[in-house]
Design an enzyme around this catalytic site. Structure first.
Site, PDB file in Angstrom:
ATOM      1  N   ASN A   1      -3.870 -10.986  -8.976  1.00  0.00           N
ATOM      2  CA  ASN A   1      -3.419 -11.069  -8.027  1.00  0.00           C
ATOM      3  C   ASN A   1      -4.256 -11.364  -6.792  1.00  0.00           C
ATOM      4  O   ASN A   1      -5.112 -10.368  -6.292  1.00  0.00           O
ATOM      5  CB  ASN A   1      -2.526 -10.602  -7.572  1.00  0.00           C
ATOM      6  CG  ASN A   1      -2.310  -9.444  -6.597  1.00  0.00           C
ATOM      7  OD1 ASN A   1      -2.219  -9.197  -6.002  1.00  0.00           O
ATOM      8  ND2 ASN A   1      -2.634  -7.910  -8.007  1.00  0.00           N
ATOM      9  N   ALA A   2      -3.823 -12.036  -5.666  1.00  0.00           N
ATOM     10  CA  ALA A   2      -4.403 -11.785  -4.149  1.00  0.00           C
ATOM     11  C   ALA A   2      -3.536 -11.980  -2.881  1.00  0.00           C
ATOM     12  O   ALA A   2      -3.065 -12.383  -2.382  1.00  0.00           O
ATOM     13  CB  ALA A   2      -5.662 -12.661  -4.067  1.00  0.00           C
TER      14      ALA A   2
ATOM     15  N   CYS B   1      -8.260  -0.470   0.791  1.00  0.00           N
ATOM     16  CA  CYS B   1      -7.387  -1.066   1.528  1.00  0.00           C
ATOM     17  C   CYS B   1      -9.211  -1.468   2.144  1.00  0.00           C
ATOM     18  O   CYS B   1      -9.687  -0.290   2.416  1.00  0.00           O
ATOM     19  CB  CYS B   1      -6.955  -0.441   3.058  1.00  0.00           C
ATOM     20  SG  CYS B   1      -5.652  -0.094   1.897  1.00  0.00           S
TER      21      CYS B   1
ATOM     22  N   THR C   1      -6.496  -2.453  -9.416  1.00  0.00           N
ATOM     23  CA  THR C   1      -7.335  -3.637 -10.194  1.00  0.00           C
ATOM     24  C   THR C   1      -8.708  -3.926  -9.851  1.00  0.00           C
ATOM     25  O   THR C   1      -9.377  -3.500  -8.914  1.00  0.00           O
ATOM     26  CB  THR C   1      -6.532  -4.822  -9.796  1.00  0.00           C
ATOM     27  OG1 THR C   1      -6.843  -4.894  -8.084  1.00  0.00           O
ATOM     28  CG2 THR C   1      -5.206  -4.627  -9.813  1.00  0.00           C
TER      29      THR C   1
ATOM     30  N   GLY D   1       2.143  -1.831 -14.902  1.00  0.00           N
ATOM     31  CA  GLY D   1       2.441  -2.668 -13.709  1.00  0.00           C
ATOM     32  C   GLY D   1       2.305  -3.938 -14.154  1.00  0.00           C
ATOM     33  O   GLY D   1       3.803  -4.411 -13.949  1.00  0.00           O
TER      34      GLY D   1
END
Lengths: 249, 305
Positions: free
Chosen positions: B69-70, B131, B194, B266
């Site tokens: 996922n992005a 982040c 991830t 998840g």
């Protein structure tokens, strides 16, 4: 949303890489044409979201185009295969919001949900003009099925081997009274239809890569005039006035 | 019936199963599927100060035994979460909530933690240090021990609630980062986030994800997560939330034996919205099989066996 097991009853090749799958199972969660089901496939981590073509109590029809490994395997599963399924996903077309005279516009595999929509509009006593586009006559499918329902079908093909040469927009230009569409097809088609000056309103079915299909992962988010919306949960049907054409969210 | 309860930095959960951040939104979609009160807790979507639209489409790609996922930290921003999601969470879930907070600067991390001080359902802050650090050219805070320590120091000073640092697996030595967080007063750790990966679309010959890379999750990452939980358990005394590819009660038991006190689930939620419910229902059977009366007795058990 409901999780249940559907049984594959029959798979039939319609044209080229497009197949019709007939399944049996609990369809009670499906409430509107344009919704989709999410099928768990053996050996695949993510489910495959497939638009509902038609349904009745206990029976489900899907039209599937072989797009990759998963769908290639899906259409070749033997009859009797049990498929773990999430059903009743997405908002679906809003029949009440589509005025009399609304034209169904489909391209390629995008005609799938329009069949179920046509059936329900006709059942409600409405006329159903439809414009269906394909690459060529060889790629066309479900024309007899639409006609059998009583839809007034016009066709277009890119090479002119079927109906009007060109795209569904060429046919729509010949129908100046067409102001409202219910459309499903490739993004380029949706954009072209959306941009026609004669079209003042419509419901457009979107497609996106998604993980969950029920709104949790927000993987399929698009930008709309009402803000960020999930194709799977807030869509896949979006109204003309809310649509923003950009790849960026 | 076995005792399934576990305690994380003084916060007791009725069982160790926690839907992982980014796979559970703020609970709304799952509350329509089942009674969330059967969960130990849930970790909400990573929240930043400002609303974020996330990355461009496509953001999702499938892999063998998992997915990339992005999404790019799409979230409505802290103010909207406090106004619209926290009151709703109070209606749909009555256990302790884990708030996943993100930031692009030390000040933002601290500010986001302070903003949650009065949010009653939030009992633990899970600080996502994956982040990009805008002051350090976009490198992740979690990618080196000094910046991980700096974030820990900043959030520890900003809140009275327990802070769990969520560690990235995309590092050479996760134990070193864990020790840096422990030294600055973290109350616990959550791992792993991830793994960076990518796919290429053979039709376009271009990366499939618009963002080029994405985070790998799902069963494919389970052994990696398990190994990192093991290493971190050996390195620190802090409670660990094990996360990564857990799909069954047996996987959860392995995580606990490797050193986890609680377990996040998840990608399994995305494949099956009822995944956590099933795992929780299967836990008593696992206790019986492993011969434990208290599930929490499993934690770290593989290190002493």
């Amino acid at each position: 949303m409901k999780k249940s097991v559907f049984t594959l009853e029959r798979a039939r090749r319609l044209a080229g890489d497009v197949w019709e799958l007939r399944l049996s199972g609990d369809t009670s969660a499906i409430t509107a044409p344009g919704q989709f089901v999410n099928l768990e496939l053996p050996g695949k981590f993510l489910r495959r979201p497939i638009s509902v073509c038609d349904w009745e109590e206990g029976r489900l029809t899907l039209l599937v185009k072989e797009a990759g490994e998963g769908t290639k395997e899906l259409v070749r599963l033997p009859a009797g295969t049990k498929l773990n399924t999430l059903s009743g996903l997405g908002n679906g077309f809003d029949l009440a919001a589509a005025p009399e005279g609304a034209v169904l516009v489909g391209g390629g595999i995008g005609i799938a949900p329009l069949y179920g929509l046509a059936k329900r509009m006709l059942a409600a006593g409405r006329s159903v003009p439809a414009v269906l586009g394909f690459r060529s006559k060889e790629d066309a499918f479900y024309l007899e099925e639409f006609a059998a329902l009583g839809a007034e079908v016009r066709t277009a093909s890119e090479d002119g081997s079927l109906g009007t040469r060109g795209f569904v927009t060429n046919v729509l230009k010949e129908l100046p009274d067409c102001r409202f569409v219910c459309a499903c097809g490739p993004t380029a088609m949706l954009k072209a239809v959306h941009a026609l000056p004669q079209i003042t309103g419509g419901q457009f079915s979107f497609e996106a890569r998604m993980a969950c299909g029920f709104g949790a992962c927000v993987g399929c988010t698009i930008q709309t005039k009402k803000g960020l919306r999930r194709v799977c949960k807030d869509g896949p049907i979006f109204h003309k006035e809310d649509i923003v054409w950009q790849t960026s969210p | 019936m076995a005792d399934l309860s576990v305690t994380l930095a003084g916060v007791t959960l009725k069982n160790p199963i926690i839907p992982a951040s980014g796979t559970f939104g703020y609970g709304r979609e799952f509350a329509d599927a089942y009674d969330l009160d059967l969960l130990g807790s849930f970790s909400w979507k990573g929240t930043t100060r400002d609303p974020r639209p996330g990355n461009l489409q496509p953001r999702i790609a499938e892999t063998a035994a998992g997915m990339l996922n992005a999404v790019g930290l799409q979230n409505p921003g802290m103010e909207a979460v406090l106004r619209e999601e926290v009151p709703n969470i109070a209606r749909i879930f009555h256990g302790p909530v884990i708030a996943n907070v993100c930031g692009f600067s030390l000040e933002e991390y601290a500010e986001n933690c302070r903003a949650l001080e009065e949010a009653e359902p939030v009992k633990i802050l899970e600080v996502n240090i994956s982040c990009p650090n805008v002051h350090a050219g976009g490198k992740n805070f979690g990618s080196d021990p000094h910046s991980a320590a700096a974030v820990t120091r900043a959030v520890r000073a900003a809140t009275k609630k327990p802070v769990f640092m969520k560690l990235s697996p995309n590092v050479t030595d996760v134990a070193e980062i864990a020790r840096a967080c422990e030294a600055e007063g973290a109350d616990g750790l959550c791992l792993i986030n991830t793994l960076l990966g990518m796919r290429i679309d053979l039709n376009t010959k271009r990366p499939l994800l618009q963002n080029r890379t994405g985070g790998l999750s799902g069963p494919a990452v389970f052994p990696v997560a398990l190994r990192m939980v093991w290493d971190v358990y050996e390195a620190v005394k802090l409670p660990i939330i094990g996360c990564g590819g857990v799909s069954s009660a047996e996987d959860a038991a392995e995580m606990m034996l490797a050193g986890a006190t609680a377990v996040e689930v998840g990608a399994a939620n995305l494949r099956d919205p009822w995944a956590c419910k099933k795992i929780i229902e299967d836990l008593p059977g696992v206790c019986e099989r492993l011969g434990v009366e208290k599930l929490s007795d499993l934690t770290g058990g593989a290190h002493h066996a």
